[in-house]
Design an enzyme around this catalytic site. Sequence first.
Site, PDB file in Angstrom:
ATOM      1  CB  ALA A  10      28.053  44.473  33.694  1.00 18.84           C
ATOM      2  CG  HIS A  11      31.173  41.786  36.540  1.00 17.51           C
ATOM      3  ND1 HIS A  11      31.966  40.694  36.341  1.00 17.51           N
ATOM      4  CD2 HIS A  11      31.484  42.654  35.560  1.00 17.51           C
ATOM      5  CE1 HIS A  11      32.739  40.918  35.305  1.00 17.51           C
ATOM      6  NE2 HIS A  11      32.469  42.082  34.810  1.00 17.51           N
ATOM      7  CG  ASN A  12      32.501  44.206  40.486  1.00 18.65           C
ATOM      8  OD1 ASN A  12      32.688  43.236  39.752  1.00 18.65           O
ATOM      9  ND2 ASN A  12      32.696  44.157  41.777  1.00 18.65           N
TER      10      ASN A  12
END
Lengths: 334, 334, 334
Positions: A217-219
């Site tokens: 997922a993001h980050n």
Amino acid sequence: MVIRGVAAIDHARDGDLAFIAQSAYDEWLEKTPASAVLVRKDSPRGRCPAIIRVENPYLAFVRIARERFGIGEPRAQGIHPQAYIHPDARLGKGVSVGPFSVIDAGAVIGDGTIIGAQAYVGERCEIGRRCQIGNRVVLEHDVVLGNEVIIQAGSVVGSDGFGYVRDGERYYKIPHVGRVVLEDRVEIGANCTIDRGTFGDTRIGAGAKLDNLIHVAHNVEIGENTVIAAQTGISGSTKIGKNVTIAGQVGFVGHITVGDGATFGAQAGVTKSVPANTIVSGYPAKPHAQAKREEAALRRAPDMLKRLRRLEKYLEARDPNFAKAFDEEASRKA
Amino acid sequence: MVIRGVAAIDHARDGDLAFIAQSAYDEWLEKTPASAVLVRKDSPRGRCPAIIRVENPYLAFVRIARERFGIGEPRAQGIHPQAYIHPDARLGKGVSVGPFSVIDAGAVIGDGTIIGAQAYVGERCEIGRRCQIGNRVVLEHDVVLGNEVIIQAGSVVGSDGFGYVRDGERYYKIPHVGRVVLEDRVEIGANCTIDRGTFGDTRIGAGAKLDNLIHVAHNVEIGENTVIAAQTGISGSTKIGKNVTIAGQVGFVGHITVGDGATFGAQAGVTKSVPANTIVSGYPAKPHAQAKREEAALRRAPDMLKRLRRLEKYLEARDPNFAKAFDEEASRKA
Amino acid sequence: MVIRGVAAIDHARDGDLAFIAQSAYDEWLEKTPASAVLVRKDSPRGRCPAIIRVENPYLAFVRIARERFGIGEPRAQGIHPQAYIHPDARLGKGVSVGPFSVIDAGAVIGDGTIIGAQAYVGERCEIGRRCQIGNRVVLEHDVVLGNEVIIQAGSVVGSDGFGYVRDGERYYKIPHVGRVVLEDRVEIGANCTIDRGTFGDTRIGAGAKLDNLIHVAHNVEIGENTVIAAQTGISGSTKIGKNVTIAGQVGFVGHITVGDGATFGAQAGVTKSVPANTIVSGYPAKPHAQAKREEAALRRAPDMLKRLRRLEKYLEARDPNFAKAFDEEASRKA
């Protein structure tokens, strides 16, 4: 002696180089027609003409197979006339691009990188040297790859993360302006999805290896030389350390930290941060030894229930006030 | 009577053929405007003009829909001018290839096979007769398909397996020279990943059916007519028997064997070999009846804990040496 | 004052608009060089030249970033000359289609919709206005999309469901003639699979958001504004209500109903219908408070086993007939 090819010990023929890494296969040293065999330092003697003792026979075999015989190495095939290369893209020396692939505006591709068929390299992507971008891979805009990165067919790198701001019952999509950075020698399997960061970057450290159908997922940040098996999912902003080993179908919640050298059993559901060098498994994930103890106790739980009933009946039979006695004590304590 | 089409019993109109497989729908026999209805041998009478009694009404309906009305059958559309067919590929009679698909060097495709748009058929692939290769499917090099194989959109067959030799902290990729073999009538859903073997083959037996987003690792073998639901993952070298039924999100560790006719509940985590004809579920997977007993006991565990405390308090209240007595016994035994 | 761009508060420079949604970041109001900051109504004062108090600073920021600065908005690029548009397809005003994409016969695409590279839009698809169809998305035939639908790279919408009629040991594929309908503002992540209905439709309600690698089986219905995290799977004919929240790697069996506003913890295995507004987790999924109690009891189960043994030994030591007494009682009761 001339070595003409490489083969597994049980398929090798005259002229082949083979290897034996496990003692269970030592008997083959007596009967293989292979011309040379790489073996462990403590392997027995055998009839094979050339027995070569090395620290790690499988590693030596794989390096020779790849570097001397080109096995598993993609072939450079140049730029296919049916690829679409944007006039503002810059390609290094010896770059290959397969049919129906797209290299979009501002993309920069390093020397010797091989891009398969029907792949997409988005605007402003930076790809290092000697990378292998498989068939039908998508690198969305602003994805950065180090050198010798391998991405297998169908993976998507740089999709927008799953981030929304709520407005009453409605959800409003958060734009994702961060990048994805895959450092040197990162390898990604088939049909994975790696989301870009919201503002900052999603980053996978040098030498990390990911299997198929993995979601990042993001980050998220993943440390160097971490290894992740198929169908694992890592939620937003979670930080995984170096040299971590993650089995298949593991899930991590978001915003937690995993220390270096931790190990995760298959299907673990990781709900909180995990210290370095610990082994965890189960749902919710806990230290592996504890998980095994709990599993063993659970197997005995139906029996425990019977034994508990037996004790209660025994005491009730001997003391008509057994249940009452307890209630009195309870009320005295309260 | 002329039958002009087929429809579900609750949507059928005059001129349609419909079917009733479950008695819950028998009431429709009185009110459907369908011209003909396929029913079970024990179905009641009704007002429909033609009531046809058969062993398996749904099967009969599906075969008629497909074979007489062409429903669900892809249409041959020939070779699209924007497909790329390598001059060394060999295509049988009546083969279709959609736009932007690639058929690479040495590939051989059997008569009547239909390949969708943007698909990739790698070097030396062998595809049988009347197969359906969906849009954007990737068959990497040296994949072998029997006859009437169906692969849906986005699946990748023949990706390299997740195999590395360790060299200190680094991992060194093992080349994969094995193949993937999908026998006759194998069907694969969308966005699956099926890795090729390391030296030997990954093999899926005739008639096996796989749902979407399934991961099959290197050197796995799956037996004939085995059925696997979505998001299941099978680790390397595991052997699954024939006529096995696997629900969704199941995980199998590597190097185990599953006997013919076994059944797996959803999300089972299979950590060891499973005998033929057994039903297993849970994590770690265990015989289903045992898993249900353990679940029932777990539901009572909070209550057991209370009852255990009650017993201890009762005995402590009656014997001030209760705890001590136990300790003495324990030391005597030791 | 002129605002030239937007940035996160910890990256903002002079001329930027930033936001602070959480009090943990309030200290930045004193030190940010940003020209303007959107803050909560109860935020403290600060040195920033323009402090704008709003109900929901993140929402306000995201809307301004997107609507005023175009951040996260795809650019219309027209019809690429290397796209294949079937002569019977109908494209609205301002439609973009990327290189090597296919728009097949009978497809209708609304004004302002942007289709990426290598995407496939099948026969008779109906796509609304201002949709974003990502790179390499597949919409099989007869898929219907409302307005402002977003589908990210690699997702497959309209694959055939996993439905077979058994004929002895063989399975016979059921043709799928239903559609997939995605209503207005539905968003689908990367590499998902959404199967079409058997006879009826698979339907996802307005405003629902799906993350990556999600599987939605045939005839599933998902209500408005429901949110589903990555790698979740929903089996055939299950109906999920409105405003439901589903974490990652959750699995739903088929033919169940989930009420509006229910919430599912990560990796939950949902085996039966769930009432509205309940929170469930675990395998098999149960009310979350019960699952937590059972987890707590399971952690104590190894200790319970020891304490149970202690009680038995204590009573055995005091009554030589303890075990026998129980057996007699048991036989008396029987």
